[in-house]
Design an enzyme around this catalytic site. Structure first.
Site, PDB file in Angstrom:
ATOM      1  CB  CYS A  77      -0.984   0.044   1.135  1.00 39.98           C
ATOM      2  SG  CYS A  77      -0.393  -0.225   2.723  1.00 39.98           S
ATOM      3  CB  CYS A 341      26.998 -20.732  11.530  1.00 41.80           C
ATOM      4  SG  CYS A 341      26.630 -20.587   9.739  1.00 41.80           S
TER       5      CYS A 341
END
Length: 550
Positions: A77, A341
């Site tokens: 929008c 990780c």
């Protein structure tokens, strides 16, 4: 990412040197080198800044050890109804290019968004107030391309629809303009008359690409670019599509003209073609001397690797200005791998919050596994005791699943998915957390990750290394002073002697500094975010509108 360049291909080399320009490619080569156990010299430049580091499996952080902020996206929008920054208009213009000439995407609609919750208007009552210059200006907003084809890609009809009729339609959404300045529609005929009355615009000094034209100048550029792109489509034949490329002059002219006309409508200062290209192409203009310095450093680190001296390799940062010791280059000891990780840990694992009743299998594949976690061709099976195959990398095998929701396959809170990418020789375990409380326009969230913020401190000994490789991949375009705070992947690195600088940068939440005496220079170097006022001011001035994106 071609399957021909598999792990065996990478294993034939003694080292790999990266000189890439986007995060997806960096992630992929990082994984291939980890899988092949080949040292990688990673590098990046951004304007006057740069860095080089070495990645070796089991010895150092990999490129993905430290989370990087997610690339900033803008609500539909905002792009369609209430742009407030030039980048919003540039994104809109790139969407428009695809809607008219490329592959249509429902998520890249450019017509006014009548579902905007902020507008809260009644279309039936107000539609009559929107007067259109032509009957077909306000019809069938479903397919912009279909409508454009019906006009024969007439530049003037396109102009009046996009910059007059659609804007007048927006003006009927009264609530949008109570606290904002309302847009001003443009009319081709009026602009043409005034443009001819004023004659040719005086030529400004400077390079052509760095000049800002007047509104009629951008109208003419729009017309010429549409005509050129129309010819390209016709040459390709029925059903052809064009792909936007910043180095294709008509495509770049189109985005420059359309974005500037929209900027003018929404009362923003217009931008030069150079500025638009820098933002639309997601690049910072390269500086030859920076690249030469970084290229030299890549070779020096490569020589250490070839000489079997991996332990003497360094991460080296190139700064814009010398520090108090008059040093432009600052070496730092390489960090150890992160135990958490999701790429180089012994058993990579992540937890993702999604609404399993609204998330489709295709979204899981494209937006989560490919886009967010960097997989190329994932295979996914549900750990349900039966080994149900959810996604197959073999074409056509699981296409029927694409539009089904995760819940249709019994995936719920606590479910576990195993995702394998055989090209990358990479397996990721995904823990699913069901939630119905995600923000609007947010499809998923990685647990433990704080988007647009630096990672939290790890320990007293080790500072978070938020600059792990790459050319300022995650910084976002901005026209405000926020730009400096968003330079997440590139940091000014100063000598330890500059301890007087404040450390209240919005880009980092840690005040811990990592200091390593470097055996080659006998200096103690410090890595920290750009936090001193002069550096921040410089960053704001230099990077105002030209900041790297993925």
């Amino acid at each position: 990412m071609n399957p021909d360049y598999n792990v065996e291909f990478f294993r034939q080399f003694m080292l790999v040197m990266n000189a890439l320009d986007n995060r997806a490619a960096r992630n992929h080569v990082n994984r291939m080198c980890l899988a092949a156990d080949i040292p990688l010299v990673e590098s990046g430049t951004a304007g006057y800044l740069g860095q080089v580091t070495v990645i070796k499996k089991g010895m150092t952080e990999c490129y993905e050890c430290q989370p990087k902020p997610a690339q900033k996206t803008f609500p539909g929008c905002t792009i369609r109804n209430t742009p407030s920054e030039p980048i919003h208009c540039i994104v809109w213009a790139k969407y428009l290019f695809n809607q008219l000439f490329g592959e249509e995407d429902a998520d890249q609609e450019v017509s006014p968004d009548t579902a905007d919750p902020e507008a809260a208007w009644n279309p039936e009552e107000t539609a009559a107030r929107a007067t259109a210059s032509e009957k077909d200006g306000d019809i069938r907003r479903v397919s912009t391309k279909e409508w454009a084809r019906s006009t024969g890609y007439d530049p003037i009809k396109l102009f009046n629809k996009l910059f007059k009729d659609d804007i007048m339609y927006l003006l009927t959404m009264d609530k949008l303009w109570k606290k904002r300045k309302a847009p001003t529609p443009l009319d081709w005929q009026q602009l043409e008359n005034s443009g001819h009355a004023q004659g040719e615009s005086p030529t400004t000094s400077g390079l052509k690409d760095q000049q800002v034209l007047d509104v009629w100048g951008y109208c003419q550029l729009f017309q010429h670019s549409v005509e050129s792109l129309r010819s390209q489509l016709q040459e390709k034949g029925e059903g052809a599509e064009l792909v936007w490329d910043k180095d294709d002059p008509p495509a770049m002219d189109f985005v420059t003209a359309a974005s500037n006309l929209r900027m003018n409508i929404f009362s923003m200062n217009m931008k030069s073609r150079f500025d638009v290209k820098s933002m639309a192409g997601n690049i910072i203009p390269a500086i030859a001397t920076t690249n030469a310095v970084i290229a030299g450093l890549i070779v020096l680190e490569g020589l250490k690797i070839l000489s079997g001296e991996l332990e003497s390799c360094r991460t080296i940062f190139l700064n814009k200005c010398p520090n108090l010791r008059k040093k432009l280059l600052v070496p730092c000891i390489l960090d150890k791998p992160s135990l958490n990780c999701y790429v180089c840990a012994s058993k990579p694992e992540v937890t993702v919050k999604v609404n399993v009743q609204k998330t489709t299998v295709l979204s899981l594949q494209d937006k989560i596994l490919k886009e967010r976690f960097g997989m190329v061709a994932p295979d996914v099976q549900i750990e349900d005791g039966k080994g149900t195959i959810l996604i197959s990398s073999e074409e056509g095998e699981t296409e029927a699943n694409n539009n089904k929701f995760l819940s249709d396959f019994g995936i719920r809170n606590g479910s576990r998915l195993q995702a394998d990418d055989f090209l990358q020789d990479y397996t990721l375990l995904v823990n699913v957390l069901h939630t119905e409380e995600l923000e609007r326009d947010v499809e998923f969230e990685v647990v433990g990750e704080a988007p647009d913020k630096a990672p939290p401190p790890q320990s007293n000994q080790e500072e978070v290394n938020s600059i792990t490789n790459g050319n300022k991949d995650s910084a976002q375009p901005s026209t405000s002073s926020k730009a400096a705070a968003e330079d997440d992947d590139i940091m000014i690195v100063d000598s330890d002697e500059e301890g007087g600088a404040p450390s209240s940068s919005a880009a980092a939440t840690t005040s811990t500094k990592r200091k390593h005496p470097d055996p080659e220079t006998s200096e103690t170097s410090t890595k920290r975010p750009r936090t001193d006022p002069s550096a921040t001011a410089a960053a704001t001035d230099d990077d105002d509108d030209i900041i790297a994106l993925d």
